[in-house]
Design a protein around this motif. Structure first.
Motif, short mmCIF file in Angstrom:
data_model
loop_
_atom_site.label_atom_id
_atom_site.label_comp_id
_atom_site.label_asym_id
_atom_site.label_seq_id
_atom_site.Cartn_x
_atom_site.Cartn_y
_atom_site.Cartn_z
N ASN A 67 4.74 -6.36 9.85
CA ASN A 67 4.30 -7.22 8.75
C ASN A 67 5.08 -8.51 8.57
O ASN A 67 4.66 -9.39 7.83
N ARG A 68 6.25 -8.62 9.21
CA ARG A 68 7.02 -9.86 9.18
C ARG A 68 7.26 -10.35 7.75
O ARG A 68 7.22 -11.54 7.45
N GLY A 69 7.51 -9.42 6.86
CA GLY A 69 7.88 -9.77 5.50
C GLY A 69 6.74 -9.77 4.50
O GLY A 69 7.00 -9.82 3.29
N ARG A 70 5.50 -9.70 4.95
CA ARG A 70 4.38 -9.69 4.01
C ARG A 70 4.08 -8.28 3.53
O ARG A 70 4.28 -7.31 4.26
N LEU A 71 3.56 -8.17 2.33
CA LEU A 71 3.05 -6.91 1.81
C LEU A 71 1.71 -7.19 1.13
O LEU A 71 1.50 -8.26 0.57
N CYS A 72 0.83 -6.22 1.14
CA CYS A 72 -0.44 -6.37 0.42
C CYS A 72 -0.22 -6.07 -1.05
O CYS A 72 0.89 -5.76 -1.50
N SER A 73 -1.29 -6.13 -1.82
CA SER A 73 -1.17 -5.90 -3.27
C SER A 73 -0.63 -4.52 -3.57
O SER A 73 0.21 -4.35 -4.47
N LYS A 74 -1.05 -3.51 -2.83
CA LYS A 74 -0.58 -2.14 -3.08
C LYS A 74 0.90 -2.02 -2.76
O LYS A 74 1.67 -1.44 -3.54
N GLY A 75 1.31 -2.53 -1.60
CA GLY A 75 2.72 -2.47 -1.24
C GLY A 75 3.59 -3.25 -2.19
O GLY A 75 4.68 -2.80 -2.57
N ARG A 120 -3.03 -11.81 9.79
CA ARG A 120 -2.65 -12.23 11.15
C ARG A 120 -3.87 -12.72 11.91
O ARG A 120 -3.80 -13.71 12.66
N ILE A 121 -4.98 -12.04 11.75
CA ILE A 121 -6.22 -12.45 12.41
C ILE A 121 -6.64 -13.83 11.94
O ILE A 121 -7.00 -14.71 12.73
N GLN A 122 -6.57 -14.05 10.63
CA GLN A 122 -6.97 -15.34 10.08
C GLN A 122 -6.00 -16.45 10.49
O GLN A 122 -6.41 -17.61 10.67
N CYS A 139 -8.82 -3.30 3.52
CA CYS A 139 -8.19 -2.03 3.90
C CYS A 139 -6.96 -2.18 4.78
O CYS A 139 -6.12 -1.28 4.81
N HIS A 140 -6.84 -3.29 5.50
CA HIS A 140 -5.66 -3.58 6.31
C HIS A 140 -5.31 -5.07 6.14
O HIS A 140 -5.35 -5.85 7.10
N PRO A 141 -4.99 -5.49 4.91
CA PRO A 141 -4.87 -6.93 4.61
C PRO A 141 -3.84 -7.66 5.45
O PRO A 141 -4.04 -8.84 5.78
N ILE A 142 -2.74 -7.00 5.77
CA ILE A 142 -1.69 -7.70 6.52
C ILE A 142 -2.16 -8.03 7.93
O ILE A 142 -1.88 -9.11 8.47
N LEU A 143 -2.90 -7.12 8.54
CA LEU A 143 -3.47 -7.41 9.86
C LEU A 143 -4.55 -8.48 9.76
O LEU A 143 -4.67 -9.34 10.63
N CYS A 156 -0.76 -11.54 0.66
CA CYS A 156 -1.47 -10.78 1.70
C CYS A 156 -2.78 -11.43 2.09
O CYS A 156 -3.30 -11.18 3.18
N GLY A 157 -3.36 -12.23 1.20
CA GLY A 157 -4.60 -12.94 1.53
C GLY A 157 -5.87 -12.13 1.35
O GLY A 157 -6.96 -12.63 1.64
N SER A 158 -5.78 -10.89 0.83
CA SER A 158 -6.99 -10.08 0.70
C SER A 158 -7.95 -10.64 -0.35
O SER A 158 -9.13 -10.29 -0.36
#
Length: 898
Positions: free
Chosen positions: A47-55, A191-193, A184-188, A878-880
């Motif tokens: 994740n390189r330091g990022r977390l989603c809303s849940k994390g 990265r895709i975006q 469901c996998h916001p951190i990935l 996270c960008g979700s």
């Protein structure tokens, strides 16, 4: 009630997030009061330091108010009494022994969870499959990734994910199949975006629903449910007919290609046949095929839309065939990629957590059974595959299984026919649950013993993420009450069953080292899972273990990012074997009685049955109520109204959910979230309505296409309640419990009128400090209870067509004193401090509401999503929420004239 003092001072602990299979690194800094500050670990490669809303909200879920802290025994009255660990462990062991002696080892079963750590999983499987001799050990990962496991084992010869997350950074085309990755996998997805923005990568989304993920795609293919394998069979034919096969790779590394190609031609002989099966236009199909075929660096990633299907294994195989036939596997930016659902679903697979596997990715061949037996020195090895989850619960119903131990999961919510599952559990001769929450639907089935297990923040062990990366989950809080790690509980029971020597571990480091040694035992490269480099880890080395991707054999301790670029599959001839596919078909046909298909899945900010995320007010701000998403055409067809209610019924059960119109839904399909249970809502446990149909290879249930009917449901009144936990709504009311700042809230709808609700409020609150506003003719009633100058409780009621909004009142409930001069504003629902109403949460990471984002866009026609991020921070973590912010901006530009 909160945790005891932490084990150490305020020094960050490197650990791993307990939610999805991305496996993000977390820095947890204890606050000295039983909580912790949470941040992403910038050094963790996932994740390189990022977390989603849940994390990001993990620190809000560490309180002990919902925890079970002591062993509990069910009394004859059905209540629970606190008992000592000695009494509980002695009774569990004695009960298991008596049932095994009477009915044989196959009369007992374990049902495990991807929430367990690898070390917990390992000793549970060792005890049951090697020492008790029962193969009936399965896991909620059966509902998650079993079709991927079966598909990869059938084609690759092993349950191996070939690639890594770095491929999402370097691919030129990323195809997301049955995966709402943005949610469901916001951190990935971030990265895709980023790849898309910086390198120009193309994104294709294949999903019956046009989800938040699809809104940021270059091409969206909203195919018919269940038709994925037809689409990829057609792609295989396209590759063959346009000369884009890698014949050298096929010749050296693939078996069964010609038969698989002939099978694909039977399924999808031409573009018109693919269009007929999938419901897609020939133009869109041709565009997808041309893009895939012309892009060597392509990653095809999939999730539950593929797996949770009666033909999930075939869907996985169809994807694998295309990558193998074109040699696009195991290379940077190229390969098939399974996005795992749970934090340790893969770790559970590694140790044999599925009923059809033994430890270290071994199966039930006679040679593998003997190998594991000799390594464990096991007195009673299981000799054949056990029952998979759905079949296991059928065996409980039929009394073939008499004892079950459930660990860290909630099958009375998550399994198909959930009501029947709950009823079956009640009939067990011995029912044991290891849990860290005091109340859930499975506990409502009345286990004989509830064993208090450690929770995230207290656990110490390892997990494996979607890219085969093993990471440490480290404890940073002391064990509260009498809670114990799951591995300790299992080993204590094993000792009492007479297996002390085999389960005498000095800590999780010794279990992990044994697990690593078994992975290397008589391996020599013949099996994919090999972490022999860790077989001699000391406690100190284990404590400092850095994230590493398996295989990590003795001669390659740094791990392996990719596999299969040069073949080397794990079969006797070292070749992959393409498999014949069945003709695609819907999981079950619709009918006049059940004209729709019910699809289930996740929402953005909640997890599983909300025993953790449901504690966070921030995470409840985006989607607070159990909702069914319906296409507007279907809503008109069945007389449904936006924000109204509907009853969704199948042959197995029914739920009542709030209605949301969704143009992205496919006509004829309904989508309902899985998170709500009898603990947090009335009649919203969607698993009760899901059919038990399973994939013939994987045993994974079809959770995406249950034939269903829908009818509108009306209530006289709607409202909300803050505080007053003991308030009882009238019968036949609909409600959902929501975490809010300062306590719990309740959103409800009821057949009762103003007079009945007013009487209940007066009885519950009493006259002292009670402020009321009544307009019976309009169906309005509002009251607020002021105690010691603060808002202690509030109840607002309105007619069904004009439900009161609680945003401003929630702020008062969470805030300080209510000045006498503010009482009228309070009962009117206005903000007490004059601050603007934020509206529903859009960005959960930073708590940014809809109204603030709309106001920012209203400042000018040239305002961009990036401007919103700079101004409000929304979407910058996270960008979700970015797809939703773009929708808000597009709507604002439509509403404001040029």
């Amino acid at each position: 009630m909160r945790h005891d003092a932490p084990l150490a001072g305020p020094v960050p602990t490197r650990t791993t997030c307990p939610y999805c299979g991305v496996g993000c690194g977390v820095l947890a800094t204890p606050d000295g009061k039983g909580g912790a500050a949470i941040a992403g670990d910038p050094d963790h490669p996932a994740n390189r330091g990022r977390l989603c809303s849940k994390g990001s909200a993990l620190g809000e879920t560490l309180g002990l108010g919902t925890r079970v802290l002591h062993p509990l025994k069910r009394s004859a009255r059905g209540t629970y009494d606190r008992v000592s660990w000695e009494e509980a462990l002695d009774a569990v062991a004695a009960g298991l022994k008596a049932i095994i002696d009477r009915d044989g080892p196959e009369s007992v079963a374990l049902y495990l969870s991807g929430q367990l750590l690898t070390e917990d999983y390992y000793v549970a499987n060792k005890l049951m499959k090697g020492f008790i001799g029962s193969p009936h050990v399965d896991t909620n990962s059966r509902l998650c990734m079993a079709s991927t496991v079966a598909g990869q084992r059938r084609v690759f010869g092993s349950d191996t994910v070939p690639g890594c997350y770095e491929d999402l950074d370097s691919a030129d085309l990323i195809v997301l199949v049955g995966s709402n990755t943005a949610w469901c996998h916001p951190i990935l997805f971030r990265r895709i975006q980023q790849n898309r923005a910086e390198r120009g990568a193309k994104v294709v989304v294949i999903d019956p629903r046009v989800t938040a993920t699809a809104e940021d795609a270059d091409l969206t293919l909203a195919l018919k449910p269940g038709s994925d394998s037809a689409l990829f069979a057609g792609l295989l034919i396209h590759l063959a007919d346009t000369g884009l096969l890698d014949h050298d790779y096929i010749e050296r590394h693939v078996a069964g290609f010609e038969a698989a190609l002939a099978n694909a031609r039977d399924i999808a002989p031409n573009l018109a046949a693919v269009a007929n099966l999938t419901g897609l236009s020939k133009t869109d199909i041709a565009s997808f095929y041309a893009l895939w075929a012309s892009t060597p660096a392509v990653v095809t990633a999939w999730s539950q839309g593929v797996n949770q299907s009666a033909q999930g294994t075939d869907k996985v195989a169809a994807i694998l065939h295309c990558h193998l036939a074109s040699g696009r596997i195991g290379r940077p930016g190229a390969g098939p990629f399974s996005l795992t659902g749970q934090p340790n679903a893969m770790g559970g697979r590694e140790v044999g957590g599925l009923a059809n596997m033994l430890a270290a990715h071994m199966g039930y061949s006679s040679a593998e059974i003997d190998r594991v037996r000799r390594f464990w020195r096991a007195p009673r090895m299981a000799q054949a595959e056990g029952l998979k989850a759905v079949a296991m619960m059928e065996a409980v119903t039929e009394r073939r299984i008499k004892a079950m131990w459930v660990m860290a999961t909630n099958p009375a919510v998550s399994l198909p026919r959930a009501d029947a599952v709950q009823a079956a559990l009640r009939g067990l001769d011995l029912f044991i649950v290891s849990e860290n929450v005091l109340s859930n639907d499975t506990l409502a089935a009345g286990p004989h013993y509830i064993l208090p297990a450690a929770a995230w923040g207290e656990k110490d062990g390892t997990v494996t993420n979607s890219e085969r990366r093993i990471s440490r989950q480290r404890g940073f809080l002391a064990l509260p009450g009498e809670a114990k790690p799951d591995w300790w509980i299992i080993c204590e029971v094993a000792e009492r069953l007479g297996f002390e020597e085999a389960f005498d571990y000095g800590g999780p480091h010794e279990i992990y080292a044994e697990h690593a040694a078994l992975s290397a035992f008589e391996n020599a490269g013949s099996r994919d899972f090999d972490i022999g480099a860790h077989a001699e880890l000391t406690r100190r080395a284990y404590d400092g273990l850095a994230p590493v991707q398996w295989p990590a054999p003795v001669d390659r301790p740094e791990g392996t990012p990719r596999l299969f670029a040069d073949g080397g599959f794990f079969a006797a001839d070292r070749k992959a074997k393409l498999q014949p596919l069945a003709i695609p078909a819907l999981a079950a046909a619709t009918s006049d009685t059940f004209p729709l298909l019910l699809n289930t899945g996740r929402v953005r900010d909640h997890w599983h049955t909300m025993t953790r995320t449901g504690l966070s007010a921030r995470l409840s701000g985006h989607i607070a109520e159990p909702t069914v998403l319906v296409h507007p055409d279907d809503a008109a067809r069945f007389g449904l109204a936006e924000k109204g209610f509907a009853r969704i019924a199948t042959t197995h059960g029914a739920v009542i959910l709030k209605v949301a119109l969704d143009p992205g839904a496919q006509p004829g399909s309904l989508f309902a979230p899985i998170h709500w249970s009898a603990e947090n809502a009335s009649g919203a446990r969607v698993g009760a309505a899901v059919q038990p149909l399973v994939d013939p290879f994987s045993g994974q249930p079809e959770l995406k296409a249950t034939p269903a009917a829908i009818v509108p449901v009306s209530f006289r009144s709607r409202g909300f309640l803050l505080g007053a936990d003991g308030f009882v709504l009238p019968k036949r009311s609909w409600w959902t419990r929501v975490a809010v700042e300062g306590g719990q809230g309740l959103l409800f709808a009821t057949p009762a009128d103003v007079a009945e609700i007013m009487q209940l409020a007066r009885e519950a609150f009493g006259p002292e400090g009670l402020l009321e506003m009544v307009d019976a003719e309009r169906g309005l009633y509002r009251c607020a209870l002021i105690r010691d100058g603060r808002l202690a409780a509030a109840l607002f009621l309105g007619p069904d067509h004009d439900a009161p909004v609680w945003d401003a009142v929630k702020l008062a409930f969470a805030g300080g004193e209510v000045d006498p001069g503010q009482r009228l504003a309070l009962l009117s629902g206005r903000s007490l401090d004059g601050a603007a109403d934020q509206g529903p949460t859009v960005c959960a990471c930073f708590g940014v509401g809809l109204n603030a984002i709309r106001a920012a866009f209203a400042e000018g026609a040239t305002i961009t999503v990036e401007d919103i991020g700079r101004k409000l921070k929304a979407g910058t973590n996270c960008g979700s929420c970015l797809p939703e912010i773009r929708r808000i901006g597009a709507q604002a530009r439509v509403e404001v004239p040029a």
